[in-house]
Design a protein around this motif. Sequence first.
Motif, PDB file in Angstrom:
ATOM      1  N   LEU A  97      23.399  36.827  37.848  1.00 32.26           N
ATOM      2  CA  LEU A  97      24.305  36.435  38.930  1.00 32.26           C
ATOM      3  C   LEU A  97      25.727  36.912  38.700  1.00 32.26           C
ATOM      4  CD1 LEU A  97      23.068  32.784  39.599  1.00 32.26           C
ATOM      5  CD2 LEU A  97      22.688  34.809  41.017  1.00 32.26           C
ATOM      6  N   GLY A  98      25.952  37.613  37.590  1.00 24.96           N
ATOM      7  CA  GLY A  98      27.273  38.163  37.311  1.00 24.96           C
ATOM      8  C   GLY A  98      28.174  37.279  36.479  1.00 24.96           C
ATOM      9  N   MET A  99      27.619  36.203  35.906  1.00 26.22           N
ATOM     10  CA  MET A  99      28.450  35.315  35.083  1.00 26.22           C
ATOM     11  C   MET A  99      28.724  35.948  33.730  1.00 26.22           C
ATOM     12  SD  MET A  99      26.898  31.495  35.635  1.00 26.22           S
ATOM     13  CE  MET A  99      26.824  30.716  37.247  1.00 26.22           C
ATOM     14  N   PRO A 100      29.961  35.878  33.245  1.00 26.42           N
ATOM     15  CA  PRO A 100      30.206  36.269  31.849  1.00 26.42           C
ATOM     16  C   PRO A 100      29.481  35.321  30.895  1.00 26.42           C
ATOM     17  CG  PRO A 100      32.254  36.132  33.106  1.00 26.42           C
ATOM     18  CD  PRO A 100      31.180  35.523  33.958  1.00 26.42           C
ATOM     19  N   ALA A 101      29.337  35.745  29.648  1.00 26.55           N
ATOM     20  CA  ALA A 101      28.598  34.944  28.677  1.00 26.55           C
ATOM     21  C   ALA A 101      29.233  33.569  28.497  1.00 26.55           C
ATOM     22  CB  ALA A 101      28.526  35.677  27.338  1.00 26.55           C
ATOM     23  N   ALA A 102      30.575  33.509  28.409  1.00 26.36           N
ATOM     24  CA  ALA A 102      31.247  32.223  28.220  1.00 26.36           C
ATOM     25  C   ALA A 102      31.006  31.294  29.402  1.00 26.36           C
ATOM     26  CB  ALA A 102      32.742  32.438  28.010  1.00 26.36           C
ATOM     27  N   MET A 103      31.081  31.836  30.623  1.00 24.91           N
ATOM     28  CA  MET A 103      30.843  31.005  31.800  1.00 24.91           C
ATOM     29  C   MET A 103      29.387  30.542  31.866  1.00 24.91           C
ATOM     30  SD  MET A 103      31.402  31.958  35.843  1.00 24.91           S
ATOM     31  CE  MET A 103      33.166  32.198  35.601  1.00 24.91           C
ATOM     32  N   ALA A 104      28.471  31.434  31.481  1.00 26.06           N
ATOM     33  CA  ALA A 104      27.053  31.063  31.506  1.00 26.06           C
ATOM     34  C   ALA A 104      26.776  29.915  30.533  1.00 26.06           C
ATOM     35  CB  ALA A 104      26.191  32.272  31.172  1.00 26.06           C
ATOM     36  N   TYR A 105      27.369  30.019  29.338  1.00 25.35           N
ATOM     37  CA  TYR A 105      27.184  28.932  28.381  1.00 25.35           C
ATOM     38  C   TYR A 105      27.823  27.643  28.889  1.00 25.35           C
ATOM     39  CZ  TYR A 105      24.975  31.178  24.369  1.00 25.35           C
ATOM     40  OH  TYR A 105      24.082  31.775  23.532  1.00 25.35           O
ATOM     41  N   GLY A 106      29.017  27.733  29.468  1.00 19.46           N
ATOM     42  CA  GLY A 106      29.707  26.527  29.901  1.00 19.46           C
ATOM     43  C   GLY A 106      29.103  25.886  31.128  1.00 19.46           C
ATOM     44  N   SER A 107      28.555  26.688  32.044  1.00 16.34           N
ATOM     45  CA  SER A 107      28.065  26.153  33.313  1.00 16.34           C
ATOM     46  C   SER A 107      26.560  25.923  33.349  1.00 16.34           C
ATOM     47  CB  SER A 107      28.447  27.114  34.458  1.00 16.34           C
ATOM     48  OG  SER A 107      29.846  27.322  34.496  1.00 16.34           O
ATOM     49  N   VAL A 108      25.798  26.674  32.567  1.00 13.01           N
ATOM     50  CA  VAL A 108      24.336  26.599  32.652  1.00 13.01           C
ATOM     51  C   VAL A 108      23.717  26.055  31.366  1.00 13.01           C
ATOM     52  CG1 VAL A 108      22.232  27.933  33.048  1.00 13.01           C
ATOM     53  CG2 VAL A 108      24.329  28.521  34.281  1.00 13.01           C
ATOM     54  N   ILE A 109      24.041  26.668  30.236  1.00 16.33           N
ATOM     55  CA  ILE A 109      23.363  26.326  28.983  1.00 16.33           C
ATOM     56  C   ILE A 109      23.871  25.005  28.399  1.00 16.33           C
ATOM     57  CG2 ILE A 109      22.813  27.135  26.666  1.00 16.33           C
ATOM     58  CD1 ILE A 109      21.581  28.783  28.940  1.00 16.33           C
ATOM     59  N   TRP A 110      25.204  24.860  28.300  1.00 15.54           N
ATOM     60  CA  TRP A 110      25.762  23.687  27.621  1.00 15.54           C
ATOM     61  C   TRP A 110      25.412  22.369  28.312  1.00 15.54           C
ATOM     62  CZ3 TRP A 110      27.044  21.489  23.463  1.00 15.54           C
ATOM     63  CH2 TRP A 110      27.886  20.383  23.441  1.00 15.54           C
ATOM     64  N   PRO A 111      25.448  22.249  29.671  1.00 15.88           N
ATOM     65  CA  PRO A 111      25.066  20.962  30.273  1.00 15.88           C
ATOM     66  C   PRO A 111      23.630  20.550  29.941  1.00 15.88           C
ATOM     67  CG  PRO A 111      26.280  22.288  31.850  1.00 15.88           C
ATOM     68  CD  PRO A 111      25.991  23.176  30.682  1.00 15.88           C
ATOM     69  N   GLN A 112      22.703  21.521  29.927  1.00 14.90           N
ATOM     70  CA  GLN A 112      21.329  21.182  29.585  1.00 14.90           C
ATOM     71  C   GLN A 112      21.191  20.824  28.102  1.00 14.90           C
ATOM     72  OE1 GLN A 112      18.263  23.801  31.510  1.00 14.90           O
ATOM     73  NE2 GLN A 112      20.046  25.072  32.015  1.00 14.90           N
TER      74      GLN A 112
ATOM     75  N   ALA B 126      15.400  24.739  22.916  1.00 14.56           N
ATOM     76  CA  ALA B 126      14.519  24.133  23.914  1.00 14.56           C
ATOM     77  C   ALA B 126      14.795  24.633  25.328  1.00 14.56           C
ATOM     78  CB  ALA B 126      14.663  22.608  23.875  1.00 14.56           C
ATOM     79  N   ILE B 127      15.903  25.355  25.536  1.00 12.81           N
ATOM     80  CA  ILE B 127      16.236  25.870  26.872  1.00 12.81           C
ATOM     81  C   ILE B 127      15.552  27.228  27.056  1.00 12.81           C
ATOM     82  CG2 ILE B 127      18.119  26.601  28.378  1.00 12.81           C
ATOM     83  CD1 ILE B 127      19.925  24.669  26.866  1.00 12.81           C
ATOM     84  N   PRO B 128      14.814  27.412  28.135  1.00 10.21           N
ATOM     85  CA  PRO B 128      14.123  28.689  28.342  1.00 10.21           C
ATOM     86  C   PRO B 128      15.101  29.865  28.382  1.00 10.21           C
ATOM     87  CG  PRO B 128      13.329  27.033  29.880  1.00 10.21           C
ATOM     88  CD  PRO B 128      14.518  26.446  29.198  1.00 10.21           C
ATOM     89  N   PRO B 129      14.749  31.007  27.782  1.00  9.56           N
ATOM     90  CA  PRO B 129      15.648  32.173  27.809  1.00  9.56           C
ATOM     91  C   PRO B 129      15.968  32.658  29.215  1.00  9.56           C
ATOM     92  CG  PRO B 129      13.881  32.459  26.196  1.00  9.56           C
ATOM     93  CD  PRO B 129      13.532  31.260  26.996  1.00  9.56           C
ATOM     94  N   GLY B 130      15.075  32.339  30.165  1.00  8.60           N
ATOM     95  CA  GLY B 130      15.314  32.775  31.536  1.00  8.60           C
ATOM     96  C   GLY B 130      16.555  32.177  32.163  1.00  8.60           C
ATOM     97  N   GLN B 131      17.007  31.029  31.642  1.00 11.78           N
ATOM     98  CA  GLN B 131      18.222  30.406  32.186  1.00 11.78           C
ATOM     99  C   GLN B 131      19.428  31.317  31.958  1.00 11.78           C
ATOM    100  OE1 GLN B 131      18.487  27.334  33.667  1.00 11.78           O
ATOM    101  NE2 GLN B 131      16.296  26.902  33.567  1.00 11.78           N
ATOM    102  N   MET B 132      19.561  31.827  30.743  1.00 13.57           N
ATOM    103  CA  MET B 132      20.679  32.705  30.435  1.00 13.57           C
ATOM    104  C   MET B 132      20.546  34.024  31.185  1.00 13.57           C
ATOM    105  SD  MET B 132      23.472  32.730  28.727  1.00 13.57           S
ATOM    106  CE  MET B 132      24.700  33.814  27.985  1.00 13.57           C
ATOM    107  N   MET B 133      19.337  34.540  31.249  1.00 11.79           N
ATOM    108  CA  MET B 133      19.126  35.805  31.954  1.00 11.79           C
ATOM    109  C   MET B 133      19.463  35.669  33.435  1.00 11.79           C
ATOM    110  SD  MET B 133      15.530  36.836  30.089  1.00 11.79           S
ATOM    111  CE  MET B 133      15.311  38.272  31.111  1.00 11.79           C
ATOM    112  N   ALA B 134      19.104  34.534  34.034  1.00 10.99           N
ATOM    113  CA  ALA B 134      19.415  34.338  35.450  1.00 10.99           C
ATOM    114  C   ALA B 134      20.918  34.224  35.663  1.00 10.99           C
ATOM    115  CB  ALA B 134      18.712  33.078  35.965  1.00 10.99           C
ATOM    116  N   ALA B 135      21.601  33.521  34.750  1.00 11.78           N
ATOM    117  CA  ALA B 135      23.053  33.389  34.887  1.00 11.78           C
ATOM    118  C   ALA B 135      23.750  34.734  34.757  1.00 11.78           C
ATOM    119  CB  ALA B 135      23.581  32.403  33.844  1.00 11.78           C
ATOM    120  N   ARG B 136      23.301  35.557  33.810  1.00  8.96           N
ATOM    121  CA  ARG B 136      23.916  36.878  33.658  1.00  8.96           C
ATOM    122  C   ARG B 136      23.585  37.771  34.843  1.00  8.96           C
ATOM    123  NH1 ARG B 136      26.036  38.083  28.720  1.00  8.96           N
ATOM    124  NH2 ARG B 136      27.018  39.712  29.976  1.00  8.96           N
TER     125      ARG B 136
END
Length: 691
Positions: free
Chosen positions: A596-611, A584-594
């Motif tokens: 910004l230079g976030m590693p995949a683990a940080m992107a999941y922990g800071s952006v994807i997982w809270p939502q 249900a989370i738009p793919p653009g969320q992960m693309m935007a986090a990456r």
Amino acid sequence: MAAVLLWHIESVQAARGIQGGFGFLFQPAGFRISESLFDVTPEDPYWMSIAAGLVNTLTVAALAIPLATVLGLGLGLLRMSRNPLAARCAAAIIAPLRNTPVLLQLFVWYGLLLRLPDMRQAWSPLPHVLLSNRGLALPALHGWLPYAAVAAAALASGWYAGRRWDKPARYAVLAAALLAWILLPAVQIDIPIRRGLGLQGGWQPSIEFAALTIGLVVFHAAYIADVTRAAVSAVPVGLVEAGQALGLKPSQVLRLVIAPYAARVALPPYANQCLALVKNSTLAIAIGYQELMAVINTAITQTGLALEGIALAVMVYLGLALALGGGLSAWNARNTRHGPGDTHGARLGERPSWNAVDERRGWRGWLLSAALAVTLGWILWRLLEWALLGAVWRGDPVACSASAGACWAAVGENLPLLLFGTMAQADRAPALAACAALLAGVALTLTTAGIRATARAALLAILLGVAVSALSGWPWGGAAIGPQRWGGLLVTLILAIAALLAAVPLAFVLALLRRNGTYATSRVTAGLIEAVRGVPLVTQLLFASFVLPMLLGGGVSKFAMALAALTLHTACLLAEVLRGALQAIPPGQMMAARALGMPAAMAYGSVIWPQARRIAAPAALGVFVGAVKDTSLVSIIGVFDVLGAAKAVVAGTDWRPYHVEIYLAVAALYFAASLALSRVARAMEGKTGRV
């Protein structure tokens, strides 16, 4: 990996002198199936006994699914009634059924049926129908199977003729069916007759069969009622208004407009309930009814072939799940082939003034309210008289036998056994302290009060430290209390909390592997999840009880085996909830986090997982409620939890007549825990909707 595990299990069996393989299926079973549609003697091979157990499972499912559907539809429509008394009565029926374990309900029904009169004073609610504490006696039909086969063939041919041929062909099919019915031998009716101290003739299902059927019917009817209510609430108001504009009566609107649309919405969750009912039929092993899993368990005990027996159970139940799920999926595809229809505008659930059951404000509505009030008042008075006014609160079994009310003294006198099981007297004080700390931690976790996250985490750490300290004996030098010595409420609390804490990270890993892993890992993860979801939890517990000691070389406690099975089962259910939230989370969320230079683990922990956590919270808490109720099943493999302690109390001759009171007390514990989780789920659902 699987091949290595199989080789290891076979080597362990060979070291014990057990010859593996499925050749045992053709050896004499050595035990009798006491109740089945066809006779099986001890001289018959194992495969015939297993087939008889499968027939028993299918018989229960064939009888329970239609009854649960009818009862669930009635409760669901009554729950949506505009009459407040009717709606609250339905809610009062549904809530305890949903929030208590089905195994506990089976014990309650079994106890109530055992309180029926004996055969000499059997009830006869209908002519030639007898009900006693030895079971139900019904007239039996002999020779009906050919008629049913002809009718099924006629229906299939008539349906095909209606699609491919003209009306004369359908008339020819009907004439052929009638001719076949005329030529078939007459059906014979076998009526049960009292003979001496027993019955002769008719169909005499046992108390165990009746308790299993009734328990499964009422438990799943509560869930089907919620499915019905949600499906009817999802019908667009525009469709109903269009039907009313065409001059349809309210009953016609319900039958021609609402029911077809709601059926398409309700079919997927209804299919889940049908599959769950088939899997829950394995709980018959706890009340002595010989269905498929009980027969396989007996075969494993006699032969020692745990791997082969569990493999048979897994294959059969997965086959049943695929057959039933495939049939319902085909039906769902047929009903939805024209698209969802009108999906715009308000839904019926958003119109509080609308009700599913037409209740006019005239004399009919007053008559219904008066009848409900009188019936409810009589039931409440009888319950009050039994549970409070005529109850015995203190005393021995002799004092209870002289009273017509409830014997709550059975609960009070056996409260230490229910709370601590067979724990030694010196271990009960530390166990009580650990239980208090764990309950306080659960209450703190579930509370919706405005407590800061840091303060909540600190308090939880302190409470966890108190529980660990009480069980380990440190720092005051007490003796450590290991899992082998745990019992009663302590086992239930630790099992539920540990299974949930271990299942959450495992579920997250499984969801990520199935969604974002390579093709091979995704397929393997999907196979594991679907296999665990499709196999009854009882089968998984027996697998852990029989097979895990072979894999680990023995020395594994039953608590650890039960924890492993519950954790994997809960994780696989939760993984699908998390996978849906991640989708249900738009793919653009992960693309935007990456970006910004976030590693995949940080992107999941800071952006994807809270939502994903906010989206999945209501459904995840529903899984948690199921996991708490599933802890009651560990008593099947000998883990001494609260339900196991209640069974030990009932096993004694002194308090055996008062098993209903014992089980109701345990049901109140599960009901309170499940109700608290359900309220938190509704609160989080509201918060999620505002995000």
